[in-house]
Design a protein around this motif. Sequence first.
Motif: not given
Length: 624
Positions: A166-167, A222-224, A254-260
């Motif tokens: 991820x980033x 994020x993105x992982x 799992x793809x972690x698209x976004x975290x707020x």
Amino acid sequence: MAADEDAQQDYEPQKKKPSSDQDKRRKKIVPGSLMKAVIRPGGGELTPSDGYQVIYHSTIRTLDGVAVESTRREFGGNGTPTRYVLGKSKMILGLMEGIPTMLKGEVAMFKMKPEMHYGEEDCPVSVDDRFPKDSELHFEIELIDFSKVKVITEDLGVLKKVIEEGQGWETPREPYEIKARISAKSGEGKMILACAEQPVFFTFGKSEIPKGLEMGIGTMSRGEKAVIYVTGQYITESPLISAVEGVEEVHFEVELVHLIQVRDVLGDGRLIKRRIRDGRGEFPMDCPLHDSLLRVHYKGILLNAEKTVFYDTKVDNHGQHLEFSSGEGLVPEGFEMSVRLMLPGEIALVTCPPEYAYDKFQRPANVPEGAHVQWEMELLDFETPKDWTGFNFRQIMEDVDKIKGTGNRLFKEGKYQLAKAKYEKVLREFKHVNPQDDDEGKEFSDTRNLLHLNVAACFLKMGDCRKSIEECNKVLDANPIHVKALYRRGMAHMTAGDFEDARNDFNKMMSIDKSSEPAAKAALLQLKKEEQEVHRRARKQFKGLFDKNPGEISEAGVNDTEEIAIENHDNDDHDDLVGNERDIHQDDAAAATAAPTRVSFMSEMLPKARRLFTALGLNRCTIL
């Protein structure tokens, strides 16, 4: 030969690593006890090592070819491959040694004597009593896959295999809001949850997904993309997946698209910051520092039924942003705490309780007392505090005067923690300042002493007598006859109930400087009254305890018709702030009086006695 001996001597001092349990087990291996025959070659050149998860099918047979145990359905198994983590999982000795020799996709036959499988003495893996553990056996192993994994739980119930990095480094935590694409299969490959077109949205820490899955996602950025292996107690029922009967393990893709980022700033759910738009940089390294100059646009909203906007910089301030320096108490405490968790360009929505909004700050006319508010804020940018690199001594001292002046203002406003931070900032920076002559040295030393004594006054106001005394000692260690430090330490000792130490400090003052006698004598008089008050309270508290005849029991305390009056007094809301040009009895009079009741044993039975200090004119805690 001599060179070899020298090289050997160079390595001799190095200590060997202590032997692990696996090393001790390997010492049991004897030639001929473990034999390998490759049935089908594998691919590639890599083989698994410690820290790798290995996934394999196995079939165990006697030397006669009778299958006694298998993971394959055709031999009575459930069809689910075995998953072990080399170096972590409990394994039989033969596989612990044999599997690291295999390539991906390889099928091999391992011939093992009893001491290499379940017949090993103190074997860490148990087996059914009917299992022929005392016999020589064949283990047919197909190494399906292996990969580096992250161990999430010590019992290996949750593991993570990274498919795509991820980033950044920020990972979810409660109560972050998460968007993720999730699918799930059982250990044998049966689909449990198909990946939906729209990402799943959930709040981290609210049990909206299975426990093990949430633990795994908590390590992602994020993105992982990753596979999270979950077994046993970690497959909990949730709105995402209902209880699945007969499934012992689930593989989540799992793809972690976004975290707020949602932060519970106080930790009690009252001051919540929710990131609306990401900023520039990495959290928290690129967030504002203490004493930064911040530029912010914000909209203030009352949390009433109408969501009334009470202020908007873009409307009410002619489009101009708010500019303020952090750490100076110029905005409500909740506002500053939240904006210091932001990145440049970030937009956040902050909900704030009244005590961190405007109940303890200058309240706008259209904000009622006790109002909960919401700020929509955008951190445009900020400037970090300037350092003293390239400054000459006079420029440094001018900057010190400004910072000290801000600290004095904060002290007068009762913001002792912020005031203390200002003084301590200068003291930290002073470690890198080198005066060039005697005059500069004296000014530097005097200023440093005053700052330590100001910190001591802050600690005293905050009720920490011990730290106040420590700050005074920093001055007295360098200058044992510093009268102001003796006085302030004496007041701290008296507040703490250490009367003899306080008396010694006040007497020493008078012996050093006759001009300090008025302040010292006033303090000694107050000290005497304090001691008398302690003894009076003690006598009253324990009255009658020893008046009974032998064998009778008295109750400590007051009699039926007498009560101990506990009087509460204000915390000196009108302390004066004076400059260091005043005499000591004006500068430091009763620096400790606003601190909480002394912490000694006897003082726990006393009411607050600030009225006595007021009567003697010792009701002011001041800053130098």
